[in-house]
Design a protein around this motif. Structure first.
Motif, PDB file in Angstrom:
ATOM      1  N   ARG A 172       0.871  -1.329   0.159  1.00  0.00           N
ATOM      2  CA  ARG A 172      -0.143   0.101   0.183  1.00  0.00           C
ATOM      3  C   ARG A 172       0.876   1.092   0.067  1.00  0.00           C
ATOM      4  N   LEU A 173       0.551   2.219  -0.813  1.00  0.00           N
ATOM      5  CA  LEU A 173       1.128   3.312  -1.118  1.00  0.00           C
ATOM      6  C   LEU A 173       0.512   4.615  -0.094  1.00  0.00           C
ATOM      7  N   LYS A 174       1.491   5.426   0.323  1.00  0.00           N
ATOM      8  CA  LYS A 174       0.838   6.737   1.186  1.00  0.00           C
ATOM      9  C   LYS A 174       1.698   7.816   0.665  1.00  0.00           C
ATOM     10  N   LYS A 175       1.039   9.033   0.717  1.00  0.00           N
ATOM     11  CA  LYS A 175       1.772  10.230   0.275  1.00  0.00           C
ATOM     12  C   LYS A 175       2.013  10.886   1.853  1.00  0.00           C
ATOM     13  N   ILE A 176       3.255  11.116   1.978  1.00  0.00           N
ATOM     14  CA  ILE A 176       3.401  12.079   3.253  1.00  0.00           C
ATOM     15  C   ILE A 176       3.897  13.476   3.078  1.00  0.00           C
ATOM     16  N   VAL A 177       3.457  14.413   3.701  1.00  0.00           N
ATOM     17  CA  VAL A 177       3.622  15.829   3.515  1.00  0.00           C
ATOM     18  C   VAL A 177       3.978  16.433   4.838  1.00  0.00           C
ATOM     19  N   VAL A 178       5.086  17.455   4.741  1.00  0.00           N
ATOM     20  CA  VAL A 178       5.529  17.755   5.988  1.00  0.00           C
ATOM     21  C   VAL A 178       5.914  19.323   5.670  1.00  0.00           C
ATOM     22  N   PHE A 179       5.962  19.981   6.586  1.00  0.00           N
ATOM     23  CA  PHE A 179       6.117  21.459   6.400  1.00  0.00           C
ATOM     24  C   PHE A 179       7.396  21.863   7.085  1.00  0.00           C
ATOM     25  N   VAL A 180       8.589  22.371   6.518  1.00  0.00           N
ATOM     26  CA  VAL A 180       9.892  22.473   7.039  1.00  0.00           C
ATOM     27  C   VAL A 180      10.353  23.776   6.708  1.00  0.00           C
ATOM     28  N   PRO A 181      11.129  24.449   7.578  1.00  0.00           N
ATOM     29  CA  PRO A 181      11.766  25.667   7.695  1.00  0.00           C
ATOM     30  C   PRO A 181      12.852  25.520   6.396  1.00  0.00           C
ATOM     31  N   GLU A 182      13.075  26.509   5.740  1.00  0.00           N
ATOM     32  CA  GLU A 182      13.904  26.684   4.582  1.00  0.00           C
ATOM     33  C   GLU A 182      15.327  26.058   5.308  1.00  0.00           C
ATOM     34  N   ASP A 183      15.826  26.441   6.306  1.00  0.00           N
ATOM     35  CA  ASP A 183      17.114  26.261   6.657  1.00  0.00           C
ATOM     36  C   ASP A 183      17.388  24.605   7.247  1.00  0.00           C
ATOM     37  N   HIS A 184      16.271  23.836   7.242  1.00  0.00           N
ATOM     38  CA  HIS A 184      16.271  22.480   7.824  1.00  0.00           C
ATOM     39  C   HIS A 184      15.661  21.694   6.566  1.00  0.00           C
ATOM     40  N   HIS A 185      15.310  22.188   5.417  1.00  0.00           N
ATOM     41  CA  HIS A 185      14.650  21.492   4.283  1.00  0.00           C
ATOM     42  C   HIS A 185      15.522  20.236   3.688  1.00  0.00           C
ATOM     43  N   GLU A 186      16.537  20.564   3.478  1.00  0.00           N
ATOM     44  CA  GLU A 186      17.660  19.374   2.848  1.00  0.00           C
ATOM     45  C   GLU A 186      17.932  18.299   3.977  1.00  0.00           C
ATOM     46  N   ALA A 187      18.034  18.744   5.336  1.00  0.00           N
ATOM     47  CA  ALA A 187      18.421  18.057   6.264  1.00  0.00           C
ATOM     48  C   ALA A 187      17.031  16.953   6.641  1.00  0.00           C
ATOM     49  N   VAL A 188      15.891  17.287   6.358  1.00  0.00           N
ATOM     50  CA  VAL A 188      14.711  16.673   6.581  1.00  0.00           C
ATOM     51  C   VAL A 188      14.426  15.837   5.607  1.00  0.00           C
ATOM     52  N   LEU A 189      14.445  16.389   4.268  1.00  0.00           N
ATOM     53  CA  LEU A 189      14.420  15.717   3.100  1.00  0.00           C
ATOM     54  C   LEU A 189      15.406  14.285   2.876  1.00  0.00           C
ATOM     55  N   ASN A 190      16.523  14.574   3.018  1.00  0.00           N
ATOM     56  CA  ASN A 190      17.750  13.531   3.151  1.00  0.00           C
ATOM     57  C   ASN A 190      17.414  12.431   4.045  1.00  0.00           C
ATOM     58  N   ALA A 191      16.861  12.744   5.354  1.00  0.00           N
ATOM     59  CA  ALA A 191      16.717  11.857   6.299  1.00  0.00           C
ATOM     60  C   ALA A 191      15.533  10.961   6.095  1.00  0.00           C
TER      61      ALA A 191
END
Length: 367
Positions: free
Chosen positions: A134-153
């Motif tokens: 089963r597939l799901k879409k996950i959406v999260v709202f991130v401050p710009e200075d942590h965007h890359e860190a959250v994306l990569n994690a």
């Protein structure tokens, strides 16, 4: 200090979860206590009395096996007979037995992938799907200075895979608002004051099986005290998972040559094969264990040849009449998953001694 058995079980089930097993398969902890400390693990294809003796000599109090030690209902425990003596020895020496069977056949990098890999098959697909994730879409709202860190994690935890592409995400700039109340400790802003922050809406795809892992990774990487995120179930079909694999040899060979390649790849004394020895074959289906009854799946996948164990006489006749070549290397070639299990467990549990069994449990010999 060693770990508890539950941690060993979690490590196995992170790779080969029980939901991947076929219905009514005998898997999981079959003997012992999940809370027993793990003093050493012996990995084997089968649990025989010789394997139990090996575990005792090594001081291993956990056995991880592919084939169930309790498969048929037990009507008696007579210790003057082999089965009863085996169970008695396991209990007497407090050895736990954990089984991963069709879940390990189905799992990525499991039995069938190992067999396909050793034979050099390319562009492999599932032969007999029985699960669609089963597939799901996950959406999260991130401050710009942590965007890359959250994306990569999130992506390193398994999110964002579409086919052979990883890190598939979509990102939109926007403004987030929040008002920290009494008792909060905001990363940005101050209590009692409405804050407006430049944020990025990060969205990606996950399978249901990795949802908790991705969310943990996201929360660990996110700077906010309270993280805003959404989960949406999707109607899209997820990746197929199931038994067997089908793929291509790098170059066409004749059936006799492939039979020799199978002998060499699996280091066995001989194979049985069905079909014209001079027929050219390239598309190959393979299934570890006793897969003869599934030969029609190989036909459906337009395989030239099907490799599996324990093929019976009438199945061989039927496949030959249908134009499908067969190669039977025996059931025991599944033993090649043992080194892979050891590799996975050593990676997950680096402080635990993981040992592959040296006992040959194959009952068959060639004259």
């Amino acid at each position: 200090m060693g770990i508890q058995g539950r941690e060993l079980i979690r490590a196995m089930e992170a790779w080969a979860p029980p939901r991947l097993a076929v219905e009514k398969d005998r898997i999981g902890l079959q003997v012992g206590n999940p809370d027993a400390e793990v003093r050493g693990v012996l990995v084997t294809l089968d649990v025989t009395e010789d394997v139990v003796d090996e575990a005792i000599r090594l001081g291993a109090n956990w056995i991880v096996a592919h084939h169930a030690v309790i498969y048929k209902p037990v009507s008696s425990l007579r210790t003057d007979r082999p089965a009863g003596r085996l169970y008695q020895k396991l209990l007497q020496h407090q050895i736990q037995v954990y089984i991963a069977h069709t879940n390990l056949d189905t799992a990525d990098d499991g039995v069938n992938d190992v067999l396909a890999e050793r034979l050099g098959l390319q562009d492999t697909e599932v032969l007999l799907p029985h699960i669609h994730e089963r597939l799901k879409k996950i959406v999260v709202f991130v401050p710009e200075d942590h965007h890359e860190a959250v994306l990569n994690a999130m992506c390193e935890a398994g999110a964002g895979w579409i086919g052979q592409y990883s890190h598939c995400t979509f990102n939109v700039n926007g403004t987030g608002t929040f008002l920290p109340r009494e008792g909060t400790n905001p990363y940005i802003g101050e209590q009692g004051k409405l804050e407006r922050v430049k944020e990025i809406r990060l969205e990606t795809i996950i399978t249901e099986s990795i949802q908790s892992r991705v969310i943990r990774a996201m929360l660990d990487a996110h700077p906010y005290e309270e993280v805003a995120y959404d989960l949406y179930p999707l109607d899209n079909s997820g990746p197929a998972m199931g038994l067997g694999r089908v793929g291509h040899l790098p170059q066409p060979v004749n059936l006799r040559q492939l039979a020799e390649q199978v002998k060499s790849a699996y280091e066995i004394d001989g194979v049985r094969f069905v079909g014209d020895p001079d027929r050219q074959v390239q598309r190959v289906a393979i299934m570890g264990g006793s897969g003869g009854r599934f030969y029609s799946a190989a036909l459906d996948q337009q395989a030239d040849v099907y490799i599996t164990g324990d093929i019976d006489f009438h199945t061989a006749q039927d496949a030959l009449a249908d134009g499908l070549c067969l190669i039977d290397p025996g059931h025991h070639v599944e033993r090649w998953v043992v080194p892979r299990v050891c590799e996975k467990l050593r990676s997950a549990l680096p402080d635990v001694t993981i040992t592959p069994s040296k006992v040959d449990t194959n009952p068959f010999r060639f004259a």
